[in-house]
Write an enzyme that holds these catalytic residues in place. Structure first.
Site, mmCIF file in Angstrom:
data_model
loop_
_atom_site.group_PDB
_atom_site.id
_atom_site.type_symbol
_atom_site.label_atom_id
_atom_site.label_comp_id
_atom_site.label_asym_id
_atom_site.label_seq_id
_atom_site.Cartn_x
_atom_site.Cartn_y
_atom_site.Cartn_z
ATOM 1 N N ASP A 53 52.865 113.879 34.862
ATOM 2 C CA ASP A 53 52.869 114.576 33.595
ATOM 3 C C ASP A 53 51.958 115.789 33.537
ATOM 4 O O ASP A 53 51.845 116.406 32.491
ATOM 5 C CB ASP A 53 52.551 113.624 32.448
ATOM 6 C CG ASP A 53 51.317 112.798 32.744
ATOM 7 O OD1 ASP A 53 50.588 113.140 33.696
ATOM 8 O OD2 ASP A 53 51.085 111.835 32.023
ATOM 9 N N ARG A 280 46.374 112.541 27.098
ATOM 10 C CA ARG A 280 47.803 112.841 27.029
ATOM 11 C C ARG A 280 48.255 113.070 25.600
ATOM 12 O O ARG A 280 47.447 113.129 24.684
ATOM 13 C CB ARG A 280 48.592 111.700 27.679
ATOM 14 C CG ARG A 280 48.302 111.576 29.180
ATOM 15 C CD ARG A 280 49.179 110.542 29.816
ATOM 16 N NE ARG A 280 50.556 110.670 29.323
ATOM 17 C CZ ARG A 280 51.565 109.912 29.728
ATOM 18 N NH1 ARG A 280 51.352 108.972 30.612
ATOM 19 N NH2 ARG A 280 52.779 110.075 29.228
ATOM 20 N N TYR A 288 42.803 107.096 35.850
ATOM 21 C CA TYR A 288 42.964 106.879 37.292
ATOM 22 C C TYR A 288 41.709 106.153 37.762
ATOM 23 O O TYR A 288 40.600 106.670 37.587
ATOM 24 C CB TYR A 288 43.089 108.209 38.029
ATOM 25 C CG TYR A 288 44.426 108.886 37.860
ATOM 26 C CD1 TYR A 288 45.534 108.459 38.595
ATOM 27 C CD2 TYR A 288 44.576 109.959 37.000
ATOM 28 C CE1 TYR A 288 46.763 109.087 38.459
ATOM 29 C CE2 TYR A 288 45.803 110.592 36.855
ATOM 30 C CZ TYR A 288 46.896 110.151 37.585
ATOM 31 O OH TYR A 288 48.108 110.776 37.453
ATOM 32 N N PRO A 363 48.126 111.767 43.238
ATOM 33 C CA PRO A 363 48.593 112.285 41.958
ATOM 34 C C PRO A 363 47.503 112.857 41.071
ATOM 35 O O PRO A 363 47.794 113.516 40.091
ATOM 36 C CB PRO A 363 49.209 111.048 41.291
ATOM 37 C CG PRO A 363 48.498 109.892 41.884
ATOM 38 C CD PRO A 363 48.097 110.301 43.263
#
Lengths: 674, 674
Positions: A53, A280, A288, A363
């Site tokens: 994202d 987000r 993470y 990521p």
């Protein structure tokens, strides 16, 4: 075999993730020139939770080139600030060591942002639908089963040398079997790199009744089918690179916390391990989390150990002395850090792979989606021009020559960052010992950020870039010192000569496949500069000029090579009928003539200054369909020789009788005032 | 009668033009509190060509309060510049006399724009659908036939005192009979003011089979049914005002011209008559053309004389020495200039009229749609609060007391402008003769522009505005000198305390029906200021505080009165856990705490300075649901007495046991760092 349905298509895109939908959206823009594209995806359902994202400024610029930032911008959550946290030497818990903006101010009009992959794909697919006039769709639940290239046909422009056998899956079969939940929590482990290729394949072995089969004969195939790419394996390309022992977990949810930087990108090094906070959309936060898991000798991790509870326990230890709880985890996954790159990008310039199929990495830097979309954004205007007959197939060589060096750079940066991030933090007393220096970590992250923003990507090894390397055409870089050839064209504000509105210059050239020649024409109040533009305009109006030479008479005159003029000086002292018609100023158009002047409501863009262009000398800049700079040259005959050479190297020449001619445009006489 | 279907509804909106759809979109926001609204329109088809399309900055701010500018802004065409043209004394043709920005720079973040009415309605209706969770729609082809108010029920909150008989029209009947074409050109004459009320009615006399009838019992009815308003005539309200002899024509199309200002708002005074150019979306331009038509003694104009050909001949004469042609006229109409105002706005606070039903004037200043939308934008949050039980019906008095003075002002300005604009231009030699002085014309237009921008509208005669007039509560205007009580709350940039993102302050308070108390809290680095905020926070946390007192326990705590804090000083020296929980800083929310500090990417908003607020004294500003300023007061006990008085005058008090309580919110303890 004779019972199986056969069909022909210009391009078959396999995989409807970020790389696939950008490919589709580009190719949708060529629908009006007869290019036919199909997009298939083996899964029946779209991504609803989790997944990539992160959007860097360059990706947002790319969306805006498709005129999508109105929609995407209103939904995305900008990540504004990075804060660094390290152990406090007294209490042992974490404390903030510094904060920096997540995006270097001034580098782009957009900042690093976050939006759920499903929403991004939705907007791009909507655009594809609109641009293809409703003719394109995503065919879901369609599994490719065989791929053959007929070597005899690969050099024939009109042939369909790639044969792909596909099968329509049943609804049951097309739902990932490995998808699972842990209690009520959606698990993403089935899509992570803790799954091996073989496990991914097993999902789709047909132990349900065989669905409808079809043979698709394609001119071109794009494998945008992810890290476990089936297309890549059919082509026999290998992924080369290293895994590490580092295993990370990811959770998404709405936290309750007194950690003050929960809406920042917080990079936390604690005595209990590392963690990164990604704010987000809505109140959702992604964590993470570095895990204390070991990798066995076969390189496998016991996936069953990764649970929401275990992830939150580790997170809580890291956040001390702050408290954090996520009452409802909505998604979680785990992954092993590693960096791998494909040995090849293309087979016979007929089958290409893109995105995660080419390169995988960790990521956390939020690069996966950006790098994937940039691959097909680079590739598909080229395929579009080849298929609509305006470019030779050799232009397709530039896909690998431009995108591979970028991927190498990406993987190098990512490996360095991941290693630093997974290391143990050191107190200042331990600085000279083994381990990670916090200062080094922050410096590397800052440097990494600059790369990861995507705005400094350079295509230096390409025929589409006139940078004088390896005997290629050279630019006169000194005429536009801040418009580096091979990098994306930066954007500054200019003002419309017609109505005084201000625009970002690139917003006057939305990506529809056209190249743009920007004439920085100098001061139109100056008769010498006006005469200079007049001379160039006559050359452009000629049937041997660069526009007519590469534009057939069945295409709009500005659809392959568009001309924009940006003059400087005082807008109100110049009238639009002072500009030469018809190529430079096609009568009845209001989007060709701009001025670098002060605007009524948004100050002065200072475009000449920001581009490093002299008001006296001016410059010519050729902007590629993907808004990268192809050529910088001079506003004179020699410069236009270069412009013509640039396009002759890249595009086909239309036979003399079939060219689009300026003579067909009706010029409006100047008003008779006396 | 007993066979006729009967139904109850809270609000019946009659007419789905701009005023009607804004009413609907506001009321959609109250759907979640049980408010039921229906919208009917007698016509079966939407507006596709012509009609109003000017949007002033205030209307754009209003759209943004509904979070619609992402969509509308990307489609609208900003009118950036006004140019004035007058006869040249030598050649007799026109020449440009001056240019000015169409919107006064700095007055709003938006500028005057143009977008087709049908697109605007589309976006608002889409939003209505979304906000009502799919429960509301526009019922087209439904004709109201009778309206009765039951006087016995008008004071009962839960009664349905208004009975409206409606009939579903056949598809044939609901298409306007008067609609016509001139050759291939769509004519708008049937909707113009050259049609009389009686002619408009004749359209719908039932000489087709009778469609389904229904009796709708409504608590409230809003007549947003245009200049020929059927609702207004049922109520017996009269339109009072004057017509003039001036007749104008309008054409829409894509011109071919060498007139250089074809993309500006050009106000042309020529020896052949007056004309105004309005640039629209795409390449479309609208021309308003003064006609040499006479009005007969009965006040009628021979409509058959107004044809596309006749309009273009007149336009060509005006543009000389420039040439203009419109190969395909897509719409045309004519109108007679006049200004009229209704005698009353509301009957028993149960039936209201709004928009063109209340006021008509000439279309050239682009005010029709703006004034109409502003009417229902003012009215419908009040109806929403009454219907959801939080406000007494007396709040509805403020609709007419706020909107009528505005309409009077509008009509006065319009009459003055129209008269000047329709007059003959004079050479400087004739300045002292009868007629219009060009200088006066331009000055009046400039002054008019300032009014027509909509940003200076003042509601000075209202209980919802604490301006101390007529014995009402007084504000301490000196504490926020640039936040005039009764005007719209201006917006400046602030920075989120949480993530450093910059926001326009009003974008943190999208219009969902809530009032907002903005605490300009001073410098949070200063312990004295922190203590001052703490004292106010305790008062706000109390069950007798203004939030609890007016918010029942079944409503979100911030849904009726929201609290935003904007402190000043240095963001990075303050932590979010320095702010008092839970009313001022409800844990887990990220949209309550802001700072007037420099941002990473968009400079410093200087909000305190721009609002005229001292960093030392601070201020409290109460912003109404429609973003008008209700109260400015001090950040102390006396100020909060005023805040409490303001809300007691406007909202109902919730009984003690049923209040939303701050005690129900779980506070997150500060981190234990030592």
């Amino acid at each position: 075999m004779s019972d199986i349905k056969q069909s022909n298509v210009d391009v078959l895109v396999i995989g409807a993730g970020p790389a696939g939908v950008i490919a589709a959206d580009w190719l949708a823009r060529f629908t009006k020139y007869g290019v036919k594209t199909r997009v298939i995806d083996k899964r029946s359902h779209k991504v609803f939770t989790g997944q990539a994202d992160g959007l860097n400024p360059r990706s947002l610029e790319m969306f805006q080139s498709f005129n999508l930032m109105g929609k995407i911008g209103s939904e995305a959550n900008p990540m504004n600030e990075v804060s660094f946290w390290a152990p406090n030497e007294n209490h042992g818990g974490i404390e903030r060591s510094r904060r920096i903006p997540d995006t270097i101010p001034g580098i782009s009009r957009y900042v690093q942002s976050v939006l759920h992959q499903g929403r991004i794909e939705r907007h791009i697919i909507d655009d594809m639908l609109e641009k293809s006039n409703g003719t394109m769709k995503i065919e879901r639940g369609v599994l490719p089963e065989s791929l053959e290239i007929n070597d005899d046909l690969i050099d024939e422009d009109d042939a369909y040398p790639v044969k792909v056998g596909v099968r329509q899956l049943s609804e049951e079969e097309s739902r990932p079997k490995l998808a699972s939940k842990h209690g009520e929590v959606e698990s993403g482990l089935y899509k992570s790199n803790l799954i091996k290729d073989e496990e991914d394949d097993v999902e789709f072995n047909p132990n349900v009744p065989v669905g409808d089969k079809e043979i698709i004969n394609a001119k071109y195939v794009i494998g945008a089918d992810g890290a476990h790419s089936w297309v890549r394996r059919q082509l026999g390309f290998k992924m080369v690179g290293e895994g590490t022992d580092f295993v990370w977990g990811v959770v998404d949810g709405v936290p309750i916390t007194n950690f003050p930087d929960i809406r920042c990108r917080a990079a936390i090094h604690s005595n209990a391990g590392s963690l990164m906070v990604i704010p987000r959309e809505g109140k959702i936060v992604r964590l993470y989390i570095q895990l204390n898991l070991t990798v066995d000798e076969g390189g496998h991790v016991d996936r069953s150990l990764i649970t929401p509870k275990m992830l939150m326990e580790q997170a809580k230890a890291v956040f001390h002395p702050y408290t954090i709880d996520i009452p409802e985890i909505i998604w979680y996954t785990g992954y092993q850090i590693g960096q791998r790159l494909t040995t090849e990008y293309a087979k016979n310039n007929r089958v290409f792979i893109a995105g995660d199929a080419c390169h995988t990495h960790s990521p956390k830097a939020g690069q996966g989606m950006n790098a994937s979309m940039a691959d097909t954004y680079n590739l598909c205007w080229k395929i579009g021009h080849v298929l609509s007959g305006h470019a030779p197939r050799s232009i397709l060589d530039t896909y690998e020559s431009e995108r591979r060096p970028f991927a190498e750079h990406l993987i190098m940066n990512d490996a360095q960052l991941a290693k630093l991030f997974s290391g143990k933090p050191l107190s200042s007393a331990e600085l000279n010992e083994l381990g990670i220096d916090m200062k080094e970590f922050e410096t590397v992250l800052e440097k990494g950020i600059s790369f990861f923003l995507g705005t400094s990507i350079e295509y230096f090894n390409s025929a589409a870039t006139a940078n004088g390397k390896d005997g290629r055409l050279a630019s006169k870089q000194e005429l536009a010192t801040k418009v580096p050839v091979g990098q994306r064209f930066p954007s500054f504000q200019v003002v419309s000569q017609f109505d005084g509105r201000h625009f970002h210059l690139v917003d006057t050239m939305f990506a529809e496949g056209q190249f743009t020649i920007v004439l920085f024409a100098g001061n139109m109040e100056n008769p010498v500069h006006r005469q200079r533009l007049e001379t160039i305009a006559q050359r452009l109006d000629s049937d041997d000029g660069v526009v007519s030479k590469h534009t057939p008479n069945n295409r709009e005159r500005d659809s392959i090579i568009d001309i924009k003029t940006v003059h400087c000086g005082n807008r109100v002292n110049v009238e639009v009928h002072d500009f030469p018609q018809p190529t430079v100023y096609p009568p009845g158009t209001y989007n060709k003539l701009y001025v670098d002047d002060v605007s009524y409501h948004a100050g002065h863009g200072e475009a000449y200054k920001n581009y490093g262009i002299s008001e006296e000398a001016g410059a010519v800049v050729v902007v590629r369909p993907d808004h990268f700079v192809g050529l910088v040259t001079s506003l004179d005959g020699a410069g236009f020789d270069d412009v013509e050479t640039y396009f002759s190297n890249l595009l086909k020449t239309v036979p003399a009788g079939e060219r689009n001619s300026a003579k067909d445009i009706k010029v409006i006489p100047q008003p008779k005032i006396n």
